[in-house]
Design a protein around this motif. Sequence first.
Motif: not given
Length: 466
Positions: A351-375
């Motif tokens: 949950g730290t801030p998105a690094p500069e230059g990344f698409d924050s919306r797409r990072l959110g999609v990836q973060a949710r996908a990682l959490a769902a896979k982990r679950a």
Amino acid sequence: MTELGIGIGWRPEIADAVEGLSGIDWVEVVAENICADHLPDSLTRLRERGVTVVPHGVSLGLGGADRPDPARLAALGEKAVALGAPLVTEHIAFVRAGGPLTATPQLEAGHLLPVPRTRDALDVLCENVRIAQDALPVPLALENIAALIAWPGEEMSEGRFLAELVERTGVRLLIDVANLHTNHVNRGEDPARALSELPVESIAYVHVAGGVERDGVWHDTHAHPVPPAVLGILSDLTSRVTPPGVLLERDDDFPPQDELARELRAIRAASTAVGTRSAGAAGVGSAHRHGARPSRPAPAGQLLIGAGARVSGGPMPAAPAAAVPEAAPRAGARQRLAVDQAALLSALVAGTPAPEGFDSRRLGVQARALAAKRAGVVAKVAPELPEILGKGYRPAFLAYARSRPMSGGYRRDALDFAEHLLVAGRPEDAMARRRLTEWWQDRSGSRPPGRATRLVRAARHALVRR
């Protein structure tokens, strides 16, 4: 060159179906899911029938900033020898970040994450591949991965990146055409251009799999039927070169045996339909397809051993030396890569801030996908947890995962999740809480942590989130 033919990914859930399928020439097994000294009976029976078994690793993280772990390399090599495998395969990805190079806690992704296509990352990857090749008893092939996100400031296309990797190391390639499709949808990359830039004669075999579009992106789920567009890319590839083998991957929502057989027939047809492309892939990169330059020959001195060759009289030698001498990464390349990968992974799992230059919306999609896979994986390795918690398991785990990065694998994650609930006095139902306590104690061999331990762990998690 000995051909592998048509194969399927062996999974315990479909072991009986795989044994019963006709026309299966070989299988691939996730290396981390087996023990070298205690192979599953199904794999033993397949080997006795003459079916080749290839171990496919997912945890080396050769695209990471750290050098490969000798213990993980040794374990992968032992499994290759135990299976009599002609080669082993892994991924061009990073799976963990942090640690000594960044003076931060090491984090685990629980997933294959893309490597930036930069000179620094390529230098580090090439040295890591060299280390792995020297340690493994059989040749190594590396797979291109699917990506939801793109690194800013990339310096090469995917095809060029892979071509230079082969030129510098002599490593073979495992080309996943479903991943090329994923990167076309998610990142606008042309599959035909990637194929035209590849040294296709270095392909050891090909992966084919299904996915689904969700949240505006394509997810490479391995749990859905293979779409026509992926079969079209397979046809394009086989119009350029005949790969030694083609394999269907399926990791979840396993269909009946007859449906698997239909998918295999479609893959076989696409593999032999040279010069044709399915309607699902029509128009994708057609300009590149007709203007594609001829595939380059394998580097001088690189013997392409057929992926279907059997190991007899001991392990096969490691992959031959590359034609281009390999230099060490440029000064600071590992540390620069380490800092960049740690910042990205922390944003995805802590949950730290998105690094500069990344698409924050797409990072959110990836973060949710990682959490769902982990679950989902925790539910598989510890099925008692969803049984005890019922419908509350998934929301409780996702809430836990938002601030608690994985640092010790999925089994450790299951224990940490249960401990987190118990420390918070959950679940509210006394009987469920008692069952969860007994489960946790049975597997951890400890009593629930005291107040001092809870304070230390809370401080540690707070540091990770900074």
